[in-house]
Design an enzyme around this catalytic site. Structure first.
Site, PDB file in Angstrom:
ATOM      1  N   ASP A  44       1.006  -1.259   0.005  1.00 19.87           N
ATOM      2  CA  ASP A  44      -0.082  -0.112  -0.017  1.00 19.87           C
ATOM      3  C   ASP A  44       0.870   1.290   0.149  1.00 19.87           C
ATOM      4  OD1 ASP A  44      -2.447  -1.039  -0.194  1.00 19.87           O
ATOM      5  OD2 ASP A  44      -2.834  -0.961   2.059  1.00 19.87           O
TER       6      ASP A  44
ATOM      7  N   LYS B 175      -3.195   3.430  -2.449  1.00 20.70           N
ATOM      8  CA  LYS B 175      -4.284   4.143  -2.451  1.00 20.70           C
ATOM      9  C   LYS B 175      -4.037   5.117  -1.586  1.00 20.70           C
ATOM     10  CE  LYS B 175      -7.625   0.557  -1.232  1.00 20.70           C
ATOM     11  NZ  LYS B 175      -6.363  -0.385  -1.193  1.00 20.70           N
TER      12      LYS B 175
ATOM     13  N   MET C 267      -7.575   9.553   9.594  1.00 17.57           N
ATOM     14  CA  MET C 267      -8.031  10.159   8.417  1.00 17.57           C
ATOM     15  C   MET C 267      -9.241  11.253   8.646  1.00 17.57           C
ATOM     16  SD  MET C 267      -8.979   6.461   6.478  1.00 17.57           S
ATOM     17  CE  MET C 267      -9.526   5.636   8.171  1.00 17.57           C
TER      18      MET C 267
HETATM   19  C1  LIG Z   1      -6.487   3.748   5.589  1.00 15.59           C
HETATM   20  S1  LIG Z   1      -5.686   4.327   7.367  1.00 15.59           S
HETATM   21  C2  LIG Z   1      -4.715   3.108   7.721  1.00 15.59           C
HETATM   22  C3  LIG Z   1      -4.183   3.009   9.208  1.00 15.59           C
HETATM   23  C4  LIG Z   1      -3.292   1.762   9.451  1.00 15.59           C
HETATM   24  N1  LIG Z   1      -3.736   0.556   8.997  1.00 15.59           N
HETATM   25  C5  LIG Z   1      -2.687   1.957  10.866  1.00 15.59           C
HETATM   26  O1  LIG Z   1      -3.010   0.884  11.510  1.00 15.59           O
HETATM   27  O2  LIG Z   1      -1.879   2.959  10.905  1.00 15.59           O
HETATM   28  C6  LIG Z   1      -4.659   5.789   6.861  1.00 15.59           C
HETATM   29  C7  LIG Z   1      -4.653   6.780   7.907  1.00 15.59           C
HETATM   30  O3  LIG Z   1      -3.785   6.375   9.221  1.00 15.59           O
HETATM   31  C8  LIG Z   1      -3.148   7.469   9.590  1.00 15.59           C
HETATM   32  N2  LIG Z   1      -1.583   7.081   9.565  1.00 15.59           N
HETATM   33  C9  LIG Z   1      -1.039   6.227   8.828  1.00 15.59           C
HETATM   34  N3  LIG Z   1       0.232   6.356   8.809  1.00 15.59           N
HETATM   35  C10 LIG Z   1       0.698   7.589   9.506  1.00 15.59           C
HETATM   36  C11 LIG Z   1       1.460   8.276  10.025  1.00 15.59           C
HETATM   37  N4  LIG Z   1       2.949   7.634   9.741  1.00 15.59           N
HETATM   38  N5  LIG Z   1       1.725   9.351  10.641  1.00 15.59           N
HETATM   39  C12 LIG Z   1       0.223   9.790  10.878  1.00 15.59           C
HETATM   40  N6  LIG Z   1      -0.889   9.420  10.541  1.00 15.59           N
HETATM   41  C13 LIG Z   1      -0.682   8.110   9.792  1.00 15.59           C
HETATM   42  C14 LIG Z   1      -3.649   8.641   8.931  1.00 15.59           C
HETATM   43  O4  LIG Z   1      -4.822   9.328   9.645  1.00 15.59           O
HETATM   44  C15 LIG Z   1      -4.113   8.039   7.403  1.00 15.59           C
HETATM   45  O5  LIG Z   1      -4.757   9.035   6.898  1.00 15.59           O
END
Ligand SMILES: C[S@@+](CC[C@H](N)C(=O)[O-])C[C@H]1O[C@@H](n2cnc3c(N)ncnc32)[C@H](O)[C@@H]1O
Length: 254
Positions: free
Chosen positions: A38, A60, A175
């Protein structure tokens, strides 16, 4: 039902810092025949993929879909018919707002063996790397992890922000950056004072981590004024104030 040769591993890549990736996940990347990854997986973790593996970007990002969910699942089913080790690599934890549950259901229904390898979710790691503990005996004994992405309402029940405001002392929003005006308004309607502190952590645990701190009253305007963008985690609650003391002792990146 297909006749699979191999198995699909749903692997959580963690939030970015390669030091937070699990040993199990790393071993699977080193032995993978195929890796479907991803957009939010960090370059240092992609670099762990065996050079012999076929690496496919199914990334995505908001408004930029490079592969439809059904196509990704179909791809995994096909690859498991011809390869022994197929890794589905997702940012953070696959089962936390990562559609890992849906993908696993589809693979099980198709008769493909599948196993999950959890990862460190960004909702825990990004606040920690910003000096914010999610619980603290003096300030918070409850945490809610919630999505702020309203267009997914088709798949999940609508979030009851007013109920969350009343039931949780720390609120962690995934998000949510683009919907902060509506979210903060509903949290206030649910009883959260306007001066409640809120921190946004963008690209948490990565070298380019950015933070924005404000209150329920100010944060949406601050986001507009500064152009602060996704991907970010929002943390709301009194624990945010601990940052003033703890931020000097942030973790070092590996
Ligand atoms: C589709 S969700 C996936 C979450 C992921 N499965 C997790 O456990 O972190 C995507 C969201 O995760 C958050 N996100 C993912 N990686 C991040 C990071 N390194 N720093 C801050 N927010 C992050 C943001 O809010 C982003 O819009």
């Amino acid at each position: 039902m297909v006749q699979p040769l191999g198995k699909v591993y749903l692997v959580g890549a963690g939030p970015g810092d390669p030091g937070l990736f699990t040993l199990k996940g790393k071993a699977l990347l080193e032995h993978a025949d195929v890796v479907v990854y991803d957009a939010l997986v960090s370059p240092q973790i992609l670099a762990m993929i065996s050079p012999k593996a076929e690496a496919i970007n199914a990334g995505k990002r908001r408004g930029r879909h490079s592969m439809l969910q059904e196509d990704t699942t179909q791809l995994l089913i096909e690859k498991a018919q011809t390869h022994a080790v197929v890794v589905r690599l997702k940012g953070g934890d696959p089962f936390v707002f990562g559609r890992g549950g849906e993908e696993m259901e589809d693979l099980v229904k198709a008769g493909v063996p599948v196993e999950v390898v959890p990862g460190i979710t960004s909702g825990v790691a990004a606040p920690a790397y910003a000096g914010i503990p999610l619980t603290h005996r003096g300030y918070s004994s409850s945490v809610t992890f919630v999505t702020g992405h309203e267009s997914v309402g088709k798949y999940r029940p609508t979030v009851n922000w007013e109920a969350i405001a009343q039931s949780s002392e720390t609120i962690v929003i995934y998000m949510g950056v683009h919907n902060l005006a509506a979210i903060t308004e509903q949290l206030h309607r649910g009883g959260l004072p306007l001066e409640t502190p809120i921190a946004l952590v963008r690209w948490g645990t990565r070298p380019d981590q950015q933070e924005l701190v404000g209150t329920l009253a100010t944060i949406a305007q601050q986001v507009q004024d500064t152009g602060f963008d996704a991907p970010a985690i929002a943390v709301i609650g009194k624990v945010v104030n601990l940052q003033a003391t703890l931020a000097a002792s942030r973790p070092q990146l590996l």
